[in-house]
Motif scaffolding. Structure first.
Motif, PDB file in Angstrom:
ATOM      1  N   SER A  91      32.430  41.108  38.899  1.00  6.64           N
ATOM      2  CA  SER A  91      32.665  41.099  37.701  1.00  6.64           C
ATOM      3  C   SER A  91      31.978  42.304  36.955  1.00  6.64           C
ATOM      4  CB  SER A  91      32.079  39.826  37.009  1.00  6.64           C
ATOM      5  OG  SER A  91      30.524  39.931  37.268  1.00  6.64           O
ATOM      6  N   GLU A  92      30.717  42.852  37.703  1.00 10.58           N
ATOM      7  CA  GLU A  92      30.471  44.117  37.259  1.00 10.58           C
ATOM      8  C   GLU A  92      31.161  45.312  37.875  1.00 10.58           C
ATOM      9  OE1 GLU A  92      26.082  44.338  38.108  1.00 10.58           O
ATOM     10  OE2 GLU A  92      25.775  42.415  37.433  1.00 10.58           O
ATOM     11  N   GLU A 140      41.286  42.861  37.177  1.00  8.34           N
ATOM     12  CA  GLU A 140      40.440  41.724  37.115  1.00  8.34           C
ATOM     13  C   GLU A 140      40.934  40.346  37.797  1.00  8.34           C
ATOM     14  OE1 GLU A 140      37.494  39.802  33.461  1.00  8.34           O
ATOM     15  OE2 GLU A 140      39.799  40.684  33.173  1.00  8.34           O
ATOM     16  N   TYR A 146      39.911  39.450  41.759  1.00 11.83           N
ATOM     17  CA  TYR A 146      38.721  38.817  42.369  1.00 11.83           C
ATOM     18  C   TYR A 146      38.235  37.436  41.723  1.00 11.83           C
ATOM     19  CZ  TYR A 146      37.325  43.676  43.376  1.00 11.83           C
ATOM     20  OH  TYR A 146      37.454  44.861  44.155  1.00 11.83           O
ATOM     21  N   PRO A 149      35.759  34.869  39.934  1.00 11.44           N
ATOM     22  CA  PRO A 149      34.678  35.345  39.111  1.00 11.44           C
ATOM     23  C   PRO A 149      33.298  35.427  39.628  1.00 11.44           C
ATOM     24  CG  PRO A 149      36.064  33.482  38.078  1.00 11.44           C
ATOM     25  CD  PRO A 149      36.635  33.783  39.486  1.00 11.44           C
TER      26      PRO A 149
END
Length: 177
Positions: free
Chosen positions: A57-58, A37, A40, A42
């Protein structure tokens, strides 16, 4: 803090970008969701070469679902080239060789895949992360498992070997610091 020599700052920025990309791969291999996570922004975007194209995020949510159940995998980063476009923008290209042990339709097999990522990196404050990843698949090969540990030269009893694992069981998290 005094301004740094531009060449020194360029080296520090390139090293920081390299670390983001390598820690992402560590996160995939060890099932460390926080490392995946953190790679990246957001508002980042992931184009996973025909298998996913949408908000990072997906993509991270998909990866978080898969990683704890994924089999053994190792990602090797190669031929990494980082081009600084400005003080807060860079383009990174990296070949990624992945070796995985997978089970599909009840059958275990080993697979190796070479992919290439082109990442638009952005620096916000003092931190670099992926703003947009575009990936393409170069090749893939699969074969039956034939694990003999160098035909016994490494060990005659593979049950005694310490093996890599997912977080929190891998030596990365259990070895004495």
């Amino acid at each position: 803090m005094a301004d740094r020599d531009p060449e020194v700052q360029a080296l520090l920025d390139k090293k920081a970008i390299e670390e983001v990309l390598l820690l992402f791969l560590r996160g995939c291999d060890r099932g460390d969701e926080a490392l995946v996570e953190r790679a990246y922004w957001p508002d980042g975007w992931e184009d996973h070469g025909g298998t996913f194209n949408g908000p990072a995020s997906e993509w991270v949510a998909v990866v978080k679902e898969r990683l704890p159940k994924a089999g053994l995998m190792n990602h090797l980063a190669m031929n990494m080239v980082i081009e600084l476009k400005g003080p807060t923008s860079a383009l990174a290209e990296c070949y990624i060789l992945t070796a995985s042990r997978l089970k599909v339709k009840g059958e275990w097999f080993d697979t190796r895949t070479l992919a290439r990522c082109v990442d638009q990196m952005e620096k916000r404050g003092d931190e670099w992360r992926i703003l947009r990843r575009t990936m393409c698949w170069e090749w893939n090969e699969e074969h039956e498992i034939s694990e003999t540990w160098a035909r016994g030269a490494i060990t005659n009893d593979p049950t005694q070997l310490r093996r890599g694992a997912k977080k929190p069981d891998d030596i990365l998290y259990t070895a004495a610091a």
